[in-house]
Scaffold this motif. Structure first.
Motif, PDB file in Angstrom:
ATOM      1  N   ASN A  30      -5.211 -10.372  -0.691  1.00 34.34           N
ATOM      2  CA  ASN A  30      -6.371  -9.648  -1.207  1.00 34.34           C
ATOM      3  C   ASN A  30      -6.718  -8.461  -0.306  1.00 34.34           C
ATOM      4  N   ARG A  31      -7.693  -7.681  -0.742  1.00 39.07           N
ATOM      5  CA  ARG A  31      -8.003  -6.434  -0.034  1.00 39.07           C
ATOM      6  C   ARG A  31      -8.420  -6.701   1.422  1.00 39.07           C
ATOM      7  N   LYS A  32      -9.170  -7.776   1.608  1.00 40.60           N
ATOM      8  CA  LYS A  32      -9.632  -8.089   2.964  1.00 40.60           C
ATOM      9  C   LYS A  32      -8.464  -8.441   3.887  1.00 40.60           C
ATOM     10  N   PRO A  61      -3.929   0.778  -2.208  1.00 42.82           N
ATOM     11  CA  PRO A  61      -3.364  -0.572  -2.361  1.00 42.82           C
ATOM     12  C   PRO A  61      -2.725  -0.725  -3.744  1.00 42.82           C
ATOM     13  N   ARG A  70      -2.267  -2.959  -6.542  1.00 37.17           N
ATOM     14  CA  ARG A  70      -2.925  -4.199  -6.994  1.00 37.17           C
ATOM     15  C   ARG A  70      -1.955  -5.243  -7.518  1.00 37.17           C
ATOM     16  N   LEU A 123      -5.400  -7.484   3.477  1.00 33.45           N
ATOM     17  CA  LEU A 123      -4.645  -6.246   3.694  1.00 33.45           C
ATOM     18  C   LEU A 123      -5.304  -5.422   4.804  1.00 33.45           C
ATOM     19  N   ALA A 124      -6.622  -5.325   4.712  1.00 30.48           N
ATOM     20  CA  ALA A 124      -7.365  -4.567   5.733  1.00 30.48           C
ATOM     21  C   ALA A 124      -7.161  -5.209   7.108  1.00 30.48           C
ATOM     22  N   ASN A 184       0.067  -6.744  -4.746  1.00 32.73           N
ATOM     23  CA  ASN A 184      -0.797  -7.564  -3.886  1.00 32.73           C
ATOM     24  C   ASN A 184      -1.143  -8.883  -4.559  1.00 32.73           C
ATOM     25  N   TRP A 244      -6.521   4.810   6.040  1.00 31.74           N
ATOM     26  CA  TRP A 244      -5.547   4.394   5.018  1.00 31.74           C
ATOM     27  C   TRP A 244      -4.840   5.595   4.383  1.00 31.74           C
ATOM     28  N   LEU A 296       0.856  -1.187   0.000  1.00 36.21           N
ATOM     29  CA  LEU A 296       0.000   0.000   0.000  1.00 36.21           C
ATOM     30  C   LEU A 296       0.894   1.239   0.000  1.00 36.21           C
TER      31      LEU A 296
END
Lengths: 172, 148
Positions: free
Chosen positions: A112-114, A101, A103, A116-117, A106, A130, A96
């Motif tokens: 994936n985004r989840k 993010p 992409r 990462l979160a 990643n 963020w 990030l």
């Protein structure tokens, strides 16, 4: 197999590994990098063979000693030359940047985004924060390191001193 | 560099201690694989079709007379007899200073065998002295005939 002989082998293996780790430094088997983690597992498997005499003890010493020496040689080379370090460890991937993010990275790292979160939440950073992140990257140990923008960092003593000085100037 | 030398010194010192115990004090079971373990590894290698690993466990005289082809053939014969190797258990029978006879019970998918393998202590390691004759034996009857 005699328990006494297993105990004798265990004591000798323990002393050998203790001596090897003491002279090699604390980071050798610290699971700090992928390779160190693999080395820890391999040495663990070798001990199993040595304890139950599946291999002669001399072979265990040679195998564990060679692996440890190899890891040490690489660690020393990486310490002295940043190119060796990059070759061995690779660049830590930045997941990030400036609140966005990355992409492509990643996808390469299969985060994936989840996920990462979730990793950021573990650092106490919610999705709403963020934008405060300058860079979030995975370090060698697999830990997410987060660097915030200067403006997003918590106030420090020098900030308070700056505010005080400005107030004094205004008061004059 | 100092660290590397220290680690190397630990390894060399450990090898010297192991060598001293094995060759100086004549240890034949603690820091070397005992004969039953060597016999199990030998049969395991033969039963799983790894003739190279099996040949590495042969004594010098046996290795001279048994080429890799001979061991491969022995491995093939054993597997055709017992089927898939399921379990190996070895028990030391006779044990003198540098010689031992080990009874090995082999459990395969087709049948069970029991062999007596002679081993010799050579250069600080137990190794198989002879195997051709032993593999021709069959002390236990086929599995289907055995009362369980």
């Amino acid at each position: 197999m005699s328990p006494l002989r297993i105990a004798i082998r265990a004591v000798i293996a323990y002393v050998f590994l203790l001596a090897l780790l003491r002279v090699s430094g604390k980071r050798l088997l610290a699971e700090a990098t992928g390779m160190q983690f693999v080395l820890a597992i391999v040495v663990g498997d070798l001990i199993d063979d040595a304890l139950f005499a599946t291999v002669p003890f001399g072979q265990f010493v040679v195998a564990a000693g060679t692996l440890t020496l190899l890891q040490l040689v690489i660690a020393v080379a990486a310490f002295h030359d940043i190119r060796v370090w990059r070759l061995i460890e690779g660049e830590p991937p930045t997941l990030l940047q400036n609140g966005m993010p990355r992409r492509q990275v990643n996808r390469q790292e299969r985060v994936n985004r989840k996920e990462l979160a979730s990793l950021l939440r573990l650092q106490g950073i919610s999705a709403a924060q963020w934008a405060e992140i300058k860079r979030a990257r995975i370090e060698e140990g697999g830990v997410l390191a987060v660097i915030r923008h200067e403006w997003a960092k918590p106030a420090q003593r020098r900030d308070a001193e700056f505010v005080k000085a400005r107030a004094r100037r205004r008061g004059r | 560099m100092k660290t590397l030398l220290k680690a190397l010194a630990v390894i060399v010192l450990s090898l010297a201690v192991v060598g001293g115990v094995v060759f100086g004090l004549g240890d034949d079971e603690t820091l070397v694989s005992p004969p039953e373990v060597v016999a199990e590894r030998f049969i395991d290698a033969l039963g799983h079709g790894r003739p190279g690993a099996a040949r590495a466990l042969l004594a010098e005289s046996a290795a001279r007379s048994a080429s890799i082809t001979t061991v491969t053939e022995a491995s093939r014969r054993l597997r055709s007899r017992i089927g898939d190797l399921e379990h190996v258990k070895a028990i030391a029978q006779n044990r003198r200073r540098s010689r031992a006879t080990v009874r090995v019970e082999i459990e395969g998918s087709r049948m069970q065998l029991a062999l007596a393998l002679p081993l010799v202590l050579e250069r600080g390691e137990w190794s198989i002295e002879e195997f051709g004759g032993a593999l021709a034996q069959s002390a236990l009857p086929p599995r289907e005939n055995r009362a369980r």
